[in-house]
Design a protein around this motif. Structure first.
Motif, PDB file in Angstrom:
ATOM      1  N   ALA A   1     -11.025  -6.998  14.334  1.00 12.93           N
ATOM      2  CA  ALA A   1     -10.068  -6.120  14.042  1.00 12.93           C
ATOM      3  C   ALA A   1      -8.261  -6.136  13.909  1.00 12.93           C
ATOM      4  N   VAL A   2      -8.060  -6.438  14.090  1.00 14.52           N
ATOM      5  CA  VAL A   2      -6.242  -7.396  13.842  1.00 14.52           C
ATOM      6  C   VAL A   2      -6.444  -7.283  11.987  1.00 14.52           C
ATOM      7  N   THR A   3      -7.183  -8.737  12.313  1.00 10.11           N
ATOM      8  CA  THR A   3      -6.817  -9.400  11.396  1.00 10.11           C
ATOM      9  C   THR A   3      -7.443  -9.077  10.023  1.00 10.11           C
ATOM     10  N   GLY A   4      -8.304  -8.691  10.421  1.00 10.53           N
ATOM     11  CA  GLY A   4      -9.060  -7.460   9.493  1.00 10.53           C
ATOM     12  C   GLY A   4      -8.453  -6.094   9.001  1.00 10.53           C
ATOM     13  N   VAL A   5      -7.359  -5.509   9.576  1.00 12.90           N
ATOM     14  CA  VAL A   5      -6.717  -4.704   8.478  1.00 12.90           C
ATOM     15  C   VAL A   5      -5.375  -5.486   7.810  1.00 12.90           C
ATOM     16  N   TYR A   6      -4.940  -6.620   8.517  1.00 13.51           N
ATOM     17  CA  TYR A   6      -3.951  -6.842   8.521  1.00 13.51           C
ATOM     18  C   TYR A   6      -4.261  -7.845   6.988  1.00 13.51           C
ATOM     19  N   LEU A   7      -5.418  -8.601   6.765  1.00 18.79           N
ATOM     20  CA  LEU A   7      -5.665  -8.702   5.344  1.00 18.79           C
ATOM     21  C   LEU A   7      -5.646  -7.936   4.097  1.00 18.79           C
ATOM     22  N   TRP A   8      -6.117  -6.679   4.493  1.00 15.56           N
ATOM     23  CA  TRP A   8      -6.313  -5.600   4.092  1.00 15.56           C
ATOM     24  C   TRP A   8      -5.014  -5.405   3.352  1.00 15.56           C
ATOM     25  N   VAL A   9      -4.452  -5.238   4.504  1.00 12.45           N
ATOM     26  CA  VAL A   9      -3.137  -4.362   4.023  1.00 12.45           C
ATOM     27  C   VAL A   9      -2.303  -5.440   2.970  1.00 12.45           C
ATOM     28  N   THR A  10      -2.137  -6.798   3.254  1.00 15.27           N
ATOM     29  CA  THR A  10      -1.427  -7.713   2.149  1.00 15.27           C
ATOM     30  C   THR A  10      -2.429  -8.170   1.291  1.00 15.27           C
ATOM     31  N   SER A  11      -4.055  -7.656   0.850  1.00 18.46           N
ATOM     32  CA  SER A  11      -4.653  -8.237  -0.185  1.00 18.46           C
ATOM     33  C   SER A  11      -3.564  -7.150  -0.955  1.00 18.46           C
ATOM     34  N   ARG A  12      -4.142  -5.955  -0.366  1.00 21.03           N
ATOM     35  CA  ARG A  12      -3.637  -4.504  -1.455  1.00 21.03           C
ATOM     36  C   ARG A  12      -2.112  -5.278  -1.972  1.00 21.03           C
ATOM     37  N   GLU A  13      -1.112  -5.074  -1.014  1.00 20.15           N
ATOM     38  CA  GLU A  13       0.408  -5.117  -1.195  1.00 20.15           C
ATOM     39  C   GLU A  13       0.081  -6.429  -2.893  1.00 20.15           C
ATOM     40  N   ARG A  14      -0.313  -7.144  -2.962  1.00 20.39           N
ATOM     41  CA  ARG A  14      -0.510  -8.539  -3.283  1.00 20.39           C
ATOM     42  C   ARG A  14      -1.012  -7.607  -5.002  1.00 20.39           C
ATOM     43  N   LYS A  15      -1.604  -6.702  -4.484  1.00 27.25           N
ATOM     44  CA  LYS A  15      -2.000  -6.681  -6.052  1.00 27.25           C
ATOM     45  C   LYS A  15      -0.776  -5.496  -6.652  1.00 27.25           C
ATOM     46  N   SER A  16      -0.684  -4.519  -5.515  1.00 26.36           N
ATOM     47  CA  SER A  16       0.444  -4.157  -6.356  1.00 26.36           C
ATOM     48  C   SER A  16       1.240  -4.342  -6.894  1.00 26.36           C
ATOM     49  N   VAL A  17       1.560  -5.216  -6.168  1.00 27.49           N
ATOM     50  CA  VAL A  17       3.289  -6.444  -7.140  1.00 27.49           C
ATOM     51  C   VAL A  17       2.406  -7.228  -8.141  1.00 27.49           C
ATOM     52  N   HIS A  18       1.041  -7.528  -8.385  1.00 26.48           N
ATOM     53  CA  HIS A  18       1.004  -7.917 -10.030  1.00 26.48           C
ATOM     54  C   HIS A  18       0.637  -6.809 -11.124  1.00 26.48           C
ATOM     55  N   VAL A  19       0.724  -5.701 -10.493  1.00 22.12           N
ATOM     56  CA  VAL A  19       0.457  -4.328 -11.329  1.00 22.12           C
ATOM     57  C   VAL A  19       1.544  -3.975 -11.932  1.00 22.12           C
TER      58      VAL A  19
END
Lengths: 298, 327
Positions: free
Chosen positions: B309-327
């Motif tokens: 659960a922790v890893t899933g949430v962490y990966l989800w948050v960081t990948s969302r962050e990465r996307k928003s940085v690129h946009v």
């Protein structure tokens, strides 16, 4: 003189960061930080080395920075107090075999992932990598029971034998090795092995004649990592070995008896078992750093 | 001539695959990657995936010492093991919950300190100066030392009567009234944390150094031209550039620290003091001390679910962050 300095500087090191002269505040904070950190890092190393050269009374009473007398007795006694040579052999066989097997298997797997498109590729890499996150304790009980049951059913002694430990350890370093080698193989230009294929090499021939030689630093890094993992493992060694197959990780506990704790011998033995891995690691660390750059940091 | 000499090494692996040799080329090209993966796949299944499945099954069984030789014969117990594990009013559940909180606090502090020290050291060592190569090698020593050798040494240093720590704190600096115990009681948390940080920070350092190498020098040159000082360059260029590396590093450090067994086991032995009772050693202790593997497995499964659960949430948050940085 200048050529000597060139040779001493690690080659994997980063280039100078900034063309600007560093301000005074940076230099001061660097000096303080690095001094404190060096002390923190070295303190146990100092204790290990100095205590290993002290007579028993010096390590039994109050701690002394300066020993009352230096002796190399502990280095002679360690081999008699416990069968250290046997444990050393066991560790060497287990870690060596696990390393060789793990590297060979990882080379094949990483080559497949790096050079071929196939169904299930993503599932494979994700599954293999995610096993890294699972706690060792999760595998311990089932593996313990599996090995006991396999032994009962087939007579293949995995529990308590070196083979069982080798099998376990080689899978510990496998996911990371595959991951790191994929990155490394990706950085070897495809044209090279495609040229080899055109010249009549089979895929395996291209792998061993072109890709492997070009990725030697990565393979060395993976081997160092696999060896260190196996050499330092405690949990499975504590459950899955018996008197005859015990490794150093558990054998070192033999220096504490009911009456005495031979701290000087424990420190001497710790040093003896550390020297091979630390020396190997420091000699090969620039490959490891390079391997991490290729595999992990992208 | 040279060609001839090399020939066997090319054909040997081909003949090993036996009947596949006669297959048409296209089919072989398709099956080849699977053949290459086969050994890795088999081993992963045998030593990692199968034990997870068996562990899951075990957690639903009443698996006591009487069934070790033939665990399949152990009676089913449904969710009993899980009920025991999460009954926080009863001793077993209460101890597990306590151990969980101890592990969380320990992991948070250890990962934080490892990250901080590793990052600072990597940045300070980014520029050449005299002795840099030596320090770099020296800082990797804790990482290279076998866990048990290093932790045994720390254990010696933390001895109450003959250890270095008390000698310095009490005898030389007079900071403590009496020589405290470090390996039992509340202080054991501090001892464990110290050892864990000492052992763990060089990995952060190693990864950070690798990450720093990937920052193009031109970025610093451009910043210097614009008049940015060194501290500003670190804050504006170095730290933001390390973000993707950080995200991997923090996750890896978290998982390793949370699952760490070796450090407490070598430092404290089979049962850790309450204040430093990490979850791995807690499960080990409660399984092997009482030979109650069923409850131990249930605890392991709960631990795995938490980590997923922790890893899933962490990966989800960081990948969302990465996307928003690129946009």
């Amino acid at each position: 003189m200048s050529s000597l300095r060139m040779a001493v500087r690690p080659r994997g090191a980063a280039k100078p960061r900034s063309p600007m002269a560093a301000p005074r505040s940076f230099l001061w904070s660097r000096r303080i930080f690095l001094t404190l950190l060096t002390g923190f890092v070295l303190l146990p190393v100092f204790v290990m080395v100095s205590s290993s050269l002290k007579p028993l009374e010096d390590v039994s009473g109050k701690f002394r920075w300066m020993p009352s007398g230096l002796t190399i007795r502990p280095y002679i006694d360690i081999w008699k107090t416990v069968p250290l040579a046997k444990y050393f052999m066991n560790s060497l066989i287990v870690a060596g075999a696990a390393t060789v097997c793990s590297v060979v298997i990882a080379v094949f797997a990483a080559y497949a992932v790096s050079r071929y498109q196939f169904r299930g590729k993503r599932v494979f890499t994700v599954t293999v990598l995610s096993t890294q996150m699972f706690p060792g304790i999760l595998f311990l009980l089932p593996l313990f029971l599996m090995y006991v049951n396999i032994g009962n059913a087939t007579g293949i002694a995995l529990f308590g034998s070196r083979a069982g430990l080798i099998l376990t350890y080689l899978t510990f370093s496998l996911p990371f090795s595959i991951w790191m080698l994929i990155g490394y193989f990706d950085s070897v230009p495809r044209d090279l092995d495609e040229a080899a294929l055109v010249d009549g090499c089979g895929p395996i021939g291209a792998l061993f004649r072109v890709v492997v030689p070009a990725a030697i630093p990565g393979i060395v890094a993976v081997a160092v990592y696999a060896f260190m993992t196996a050499w330092g493992e405690v949990l499975f060694a504590s459950v899955m070995t018996n008197e005859g197959t015990r490794t150093l990780a558990i054998g070192l506990q033999g220096y504490s008896t009911q009456n005495d704790v031979y701290w000087n011998q424990i420190m001497a033995a710790s040093l003896v078992v550390s020297v091979p891995v630390v020396a190997g690691f420091l000699l090969l660390q620039r490959y490891l750093v390079a391997g991490l750059t290729a595999g992990a940091v992208k | 001539m040279v060609q001839d000499a090399k020939e066997p090494s090319v054909t040997a692996p081909e003949t090993e695959r036996g009947p596949r040799r006669r297959r048409p080329g296209r089919l072989r090209r398709i099956s080849l990657p699977y053949l290459l993966l086969l050994p890795a796949l088999l081993l992963e299944i045998l030593v990692h995936l199968l034990p997870i499945v068996i562990g899951g099954v075990m957690s639903f069984k009443e698996l006591t010492q009487f069934f070790i030789r033939d665990w399949g014969a152990a009676p089913w117990s449904g969710l009993d093991n899980y009920e025991i594990a999460v009954d926080f009013d009863a001793p077993v559940g209460e101890a597990l919950l306590h151990s969980f909180f101890v592990t969380c606090a320990f992991t948070l502090l250890s990962v934080g300190l490892c990250w901080l020290i590793g990052t600072a050291a990597a940045i300070y060592l980014q520029e050449t100066f005299k002795g840099r190569g030596i320090l770099r090698a020296l800082f990797l020593v804790p990482y290279a030392l076998p866990v048990y050798a290093a932790v045994i040494t720390w254990g010696f240093m933390f001895q109450r009567d003959n250890g270095l720590i008390n000698h310095v704190l009490h005898d030389q600096l007079g900071l403590t009234d009496s020589a405290p115990f470090w390996l039992i009681g509340d202080n054991s948390f501090v001892a464990l944390l110290t050892v864990s940080v000492w052992k763990g920070w060089p990995f952060a350092f190693l990864i950070m150094m690798a990450g720093l190498q990937n920052i193009p020098r031109e970025m610093y040159e451009a910043a210097a031209l614009d008049g940015a000082g060194m501290w500003q360059q670190i804050r504006r260029i170095t730290l933001p550039s390390l973000r993707p590396v950080n995200q991997v590093l923090v996750l890896v450090l978290f998982l390793w620290t949370f699952n760490d067994f070796n450090t407490p086991f070598v430092l404290f032995g089979r049962s850790a003091p309450e204040a430093a009772d990490l979850i791995s050693i807690h499960i080990y202790q409660s399984s092997f001390a009482t030979w109650n593997f069923g409850t131990g497995s249930a605890m392991s499964v709960l631990l795995l679910l938490f980590l997923l659960a922790v890893t899933g949430v962490y990966l989800w948050v960081t990948s969302r962050e990465r996307k928003s940085v690129h946009v």
